[in-house]
Scaffold this active site. Structure first.
Site, PDB file in Angstrom:
ATOM      1  N   THR A   9     -31.447 -48.561 -51.821  1.00  0.00           N
ATOM      2  CA  THR A   9     -32.792 -49.316 -51.076  1.00  0.00           C
ATOM      3  C   THR A   9     -34.023 -49.226 -51.861  1.00  0.00           C
ATOM      4  O   THR A   9     -35.401 -49.420 -51.653  1.00  0.00           O
ATOM      5  CB  THR A   9     -32.915 -48.563 -49.707  1.00  0.00           C
ATOM      6  N   GLY A  10     -33.996 -48.723 -53.210  1.00  0.00           N
ATOM      7  CA  GLY A  10     -34.942 -48.555 -54.115  1.00  0.00           C
ATOM      8  C   GLY A  10     -34.822 -49.822 -55.073  1.00  0.00           C
ATOM      9  O   GLY A  10     -34.945 -50.858 -54.920  1.00  0.00           O
ATOM     10  N   VAL A  11     -34.731 -49.551 -56.373  1.00  0.00           N
ATOM     11  CA  VAL A  11     -34.329 -50.423 -57.439  1.00  0.00           C
ATOM     12  C   VAL A  11     -33.143 -51.474 -57.156  1.00  0.00           C
ATOM     13  O   VAL A  11     -33.337 -52.613 -57.664  1.00  0.00           O
ATOM     14  CB  VAL A  11     -34.246 -49.523 -58.824  1.00  0.00           C
ATOM     15  N   TYR A  12     -32.252 -51.031 -56.564  1.00  0.00           N
ATOM     16  CA  TYR A  12     -31.078 -51.985 -56.364  1.00  0.00           C
ATOM     17  C   TYR A  12     -31.502 -52.892 -55.055  1.00  0.00           C
ATOM     18  O   TYR A  12     -30.568 -53.783 -54.866  1.00  0.00           O
ATOM     19  CB  TYR A  12     -29.851 -51.004 -55.945  1.00  0.00           C
ATOM     20  N   ILE A  17     -35.114 -34.913 -52.328  1.00  0.00           N
ATOM     21  CA  ILE A  17     -33.912 -34.512 -52.181  1.00  0.00           C
ATOM     22  C   ILE A  17     -33.546 -33.461 -53.223  1.00  0.00           C
ATOM     23  O   ILE A  17     -32.696 -32.503 -52.894  1.00  0.00           O
ATOM     24  CB  ILE A  17     -32.711 -35.381 -52.249  1.00  0.00           C
ATOM     25  N   VAL A  58     -34.439 -41.619 -57.617  1.00  0.00           N
ATOM     26  CA  VAL A  58     -33.844 -40.464 -57.061  1.00  0.00           C
ATOM     27  C   VAL A  58     -33.015 -39.834 -58.172  1.00  0.00           C
ATOM     28  O   VAL A  58     -32.805 -38.593 -58.592  1.00  0.00           O
ATOM     29  CB  VAL A  58     -33.090 -40.577 -55.714  1.00  0.00           C
ATOM     30  N   ASP A  59     -32.315 -41.028 -59.112  1.00  0.00           N
ATOM     31  CA  ASP A  59     -31.442 -40.382 -60.199  1.00  0.00           C
ATOM     32  C   ASP A  59     -32.265 -39.614 -61.325  1.00  0.00           C
ATOM     33  O   ASP A  59     -31.882 -38.412 -61.482  1.00  0.00           O
ATOM     34  CB  ASP A  59     -30.942 -41.563 -60.841  1.00  0.00           C
TER      35      ASP A  59
HETATM   36  N1  AR6 Z   1     -35.807 -37.529 -53.189  1.00  0.00           N
HETATM   37  C1  AR6 Z   1     -35.120 -38.548 -52.148  1.00  0.00           C
HETATM   38  N2  AR6 Z   1     -35.036 -39.850 -52.253  1.00  0.00           N
HETATM   39  C2  AR6 Z   1     -35.646 -40.501 -53.315  1.00  0.00           C
HETATM   40  C3  AR6 Z   1     -36.356 -39.377 -54.250  1.00  0.00           C
HETATM   41  C4  AR6 Z   1     -36.491 -38.280 -54.217  1.00  0.00           C
HETATM   42  N3  AR6 Z   1     -36.782 -37.450 -55.241  1.00  0.00           N
HETATM   43  N4  AR6 Z   1     -36.969 -40.498 -55.287  1.00  0.00           N
HETATM   44  C5  AR6 Z   1     -36.536 -41.798 -54.811  1.00  0.00           C
HETATM   45  N5  AR6 Z   1     -36.037 -41.613 -53.532  1.00  0.00           N
HETATM   46  P1  AR6 Z   1     -33.351 -45.450 -56.010  1.00  0.00           P
HETATM   47  P2  AR6 Z   1     -31.242 -47.391 -56.048  1.00  0.00           P
HETATM   48  C6  AR6 Z   1     -35.541 -42.788 -52.824  1.00  0.00           C
HETATM   49  O1  AR6 Z   1     -34.276 -46.546 -56.906  1.00  0.00           O
HETATM   50  O2  AR6 Z   1     -31.754 -48.475 -55.175  1.00  0.00           O
HETATM   51  C7  AR6 Z   1     -31.817 -45.673 -60.666  1.00  0.00           C
HETATM   52  O3  AR6 Z   1     -32.674 -46.206 -61.976  1.00  0.00           O
HETATM   53  C8  AR6 Z   1     -36.419 -44.196 -52.856  1.00  0.00           C
HETATM   54  O4  AR6 Z   1     -37.400 -44.154 -51.885  1.00  0.00           O
HETATM   55  O5  AR6 Z   1     -33.518 -44.170 -56.558  1.00  0.00           O
HETATM   56  O6  AR6 Z   1     -29.918 -46.929 -55.248  1.00  0.00           O
HETATM   57  C9  AR6 Z   1     -30.277 -45.539 -61.064  1.00  0.00           C
HETATM   58  O7  AR6 Z   1     -29.923 -45.012 -62.205  1.00  0.00           O
HETATM   59  C10 AR6 Z   1     -35.337 -44.984 -52.369  1.00  0.00           C
HETATM   60  O8  AR6 Z   1     -35.157 -45.258 -50.886  1.00  0.00           O
HETATM   61  O9  AR6 Z   1     -31.974 -45.876 -56.121  1.00  0.00           O
HETATM   62  C11 AR6 Z   1     -29.608 -46.965 -60.588  1.00  0.00           C
HETATM   63  O10 AR6 Z   1     -29.851 -47.580 -61.869  1.00  0.00           O
HETATM   64  C12 AR6 Z   1     -33.868 -44.424 -52.583  1.00  0.00           C
HETATM   65  O11 AR6 Z   1     -34.081 -42.807 -53.205  1.00  0.00           O
HETATM   66  C13 AR6 Z   1     -30.630 -47.471 -59.784  1.00  0.00           C
HETATM   67  O12 AR6 Z   1     -31.851 -46.537 -59.975  1.00  0.00           O
HETATM   68  C14 AR6 Z   1     -32.970 -45.138 -53.566  1.00  0.00           C
HETATM   69  O13 AR6 Z   1     -33.750 -45.534 -54.427  1.00  0.00           O
HETATM   70  C15 AR6 Z   1     -30.047 -47.021 -58.359  1.00  0.00           C
HETATM   71  O14 AR6 Z   1     -30.969 -47.820 -57.247  1.00  0.00           O
END
Ligand code: AR6
Length: 173
Positions: free
Chosen positions: A121-124, A14, A36-37
């Site tokens: 859908t990642g860490v959460y 993204i 992603v953050d």
């Molecule tokens: N581009 C697009 N999508 C991505 C990227 C990227 N570069 N990297 C990861 N994803 P997550 P959450 C996808 O864990 O579950 C952070 O530490 C990944 O495959 O990033 O909402 C925040 O600070 C997954 O499908 O976010 C919060 O503490 C999606 O992004 C916590 O994680 C979301 O995964 C939020 O957890």
């Protein structure tokens, strides 16, 4: 009129998207994290963190906006999805709200295009299939009633989410 031509699914990172706004799946502090953050903060540069420090955090299901700094996207909409706690803690409602509030903010800023990651859908730990159903339902309901943003992109990073979204789209279109 069909709204399906206003929704796109793209596999990729993204931080490379040229949409008017990209959405960050942030946490309540808005001060950065992993996933992603972390990628968005790395790509945007330190000015993004400085801007986030002035926002006073963000409640789960709400959204706030900053500029995109070094990103190709002009704006970053920071939203906070719910942590999955088994399904009885308003997780579905809060996830839908994160999408809706991001779209409303994009409309307020008169943005034409917005790209979402798969929030929560990642860490959460939100189950991916259910999260995709909620995301697509919320976005499509919103688009039926609103002309801005014109285009919504689901920017999907992992193969599992990509397969799920493709399957749902083939059913819906
Ligand atoms: N581009 C697009 N999508 C991505 C990227 C990227 N570069 N990297 C990861 N994803 P997550 P959450 C996808 O864990 O579950 C952070 O530490 C990944 O495959 O990033 O909402 C925040 O600070 C997954 O499908 O976010 C919060 O503490 C999606 O992004 C916590 O994680 C979301 O995964 C939020 O957890």
């Amino acid at each position: 009129m069909t709204i399906w031509n206003r929704i796109e699914i793209i596999r990729g990172d993204i931080t490379l998207m040229t949409a008017d706004a990209i959405v960050n799946a942030a946490n309540n502090s808005l001060l950065g994290g992993g996933g992603v953050d972390g990628a968005i903060h790395r790509a945007a540069g330190p000015a993004l963190l400085s801007a986030c420090r002035t926002l006073g955090g963000c409640a789960t299901g709400e959204a706030k906006i900053t500029r995109g700094y070094r990103l190709p996207a002009k704006w970053v909409i920071h939203t906070v999805g719910p942590v999955w706690r088994g399904g009885h803690k308003k997780e579905a409602y809060l996830l839908a709200s994160a999408y809706r509030e991001s779209l409303l903010l994009a409309r307020e800023y008169e943005l034409k295009s917005i790209a979402f990651p798969n929030i929560s859908t990642g860490v959460y730990g939100f189950p991916k299939e259910m999260a995709a159903e909620i995301a697509i339902e919320e976005v499509s309901s919103y688009l039926k009633l609103n002309s801005l943003p014109e285009k919504v992109i689901f920017c999907i990073f992992d193969q599992e989410n990509f397969d799920i979204y493709q399957e749902i789209f083939q059913r819906s279109e």
